[in-house]
Scaffold this active site. Sequence first.
Site, PDB file in Angstrom:
ATOM      1  N   TYR A 158      -1.336   1.006   0.754  1.00 44.32           N
ATOM      2  CA  TYR A 158      -0.808   1.506  -0.335  1.00 44.32           C
ATOM      3  C   TYR A 158       0.360   2.324  -0.091  1.00 44.32           C
ATOM      4  CZ  TYR A 158      -4.518  -0.509  -3.324  1.00 44.32           C
ATOM      5  OH  TYR A 158      -5.433  -1.291  -4.166  1.00 44.32           O
TER       6      TYR A 158
ATOM      7  N   ASP B 243      -5.471  -0.553 -10.795  1.00 41.94           N
ATOM      8  CA  ASP B 243      -5.751  -0.009 -12.346  1.00 41.94           C
ATOM      9  C   ASP B 243      -4.422  -0.267 -13.225  1.00 41.94           C
ATOM     10  OD1 ASP B 243      -8.232   1.044 -11.474  1.00 41.94           O
ATOM     11  OD2 ASP B 243      -7.453   3.060 -11.062  1.00 41.94           O
TER      12      ASP B 243
END
Length: 278
Positions: A122, A53
């Site tokens: 992540y 994003d």
Amino acid sequence: MRLRIDLGYDGTDFSGWAAQPGLRTVEGVLSEALATVLRAPDPVRLTVAGRTDAGVHARGQVMHADVEEDAYARLPGRSDRAPEVAAVARLSGVLPADVVVHRVAVAPEGFDARFSALRRRYRYRVCDDPAAADPLRRRDTVVLRDRLDEAAMDEAARSLVGLHDFAAFCRRREGATTVRTLLEYSWHRADDGVLEATVVADAFCHSMVRALVGSVVPVGEGRHPVGWPAEVLRGGVRDPRVRVMPAHGLSLEEVVYPPDDALAARADEARATRTLPG
């Protein structure tokens, strides 16, 4: 021919990965750069392991591109460099400073940057002591005012690991499943005093990692019990009390693939619709 390209980027000044008209995106910048060095008439189409994003960073991103073999072979010019070495050098010469290509290689047969991946890892960084915040890390670390209980956060996070429907932590897309296998979710305090989350899954849906982080921060603040994130998960719908945390604290650190002879089979498996047993 298909190329595998390993890269990283500072997502601060990008409107996310995916190309969008009139916006600066990672995909747009890379597609144009590849077209430039390959002397292609049109931007090169890219497939990426993780569509980050706006504001999200990456150190271990992977993508693939299908290119003309002759154009790739011409990259070294009159030098004796291998095409993969020349590709990295030429891309470095045209890319902006916030995108770095680490490696270019001819992809093994069956390789798909998105579907062949076994898991993505992540990291999310939270500083819970504003007076100790490092101003040089402001682009990749979220600063919160109150001290957090990392042990409680870690316990709450681990309760979410497994194969589940993560609808409570995803933005739904028409026709897309929210069933994922969360392989690891843990918190620890790093050497610099910053709290770091490690989140590993076979795949992620939109905003999932930042929502997972947002579900355990209130536990660390003492506003919810350790069992609250698991309760939200069982609810199966987005809970307005779960904050989607800021994008800049998140970075894609690693994408892991199976051995070359299992790449195609893994891609076929990943394309199949995920469902829960029973």
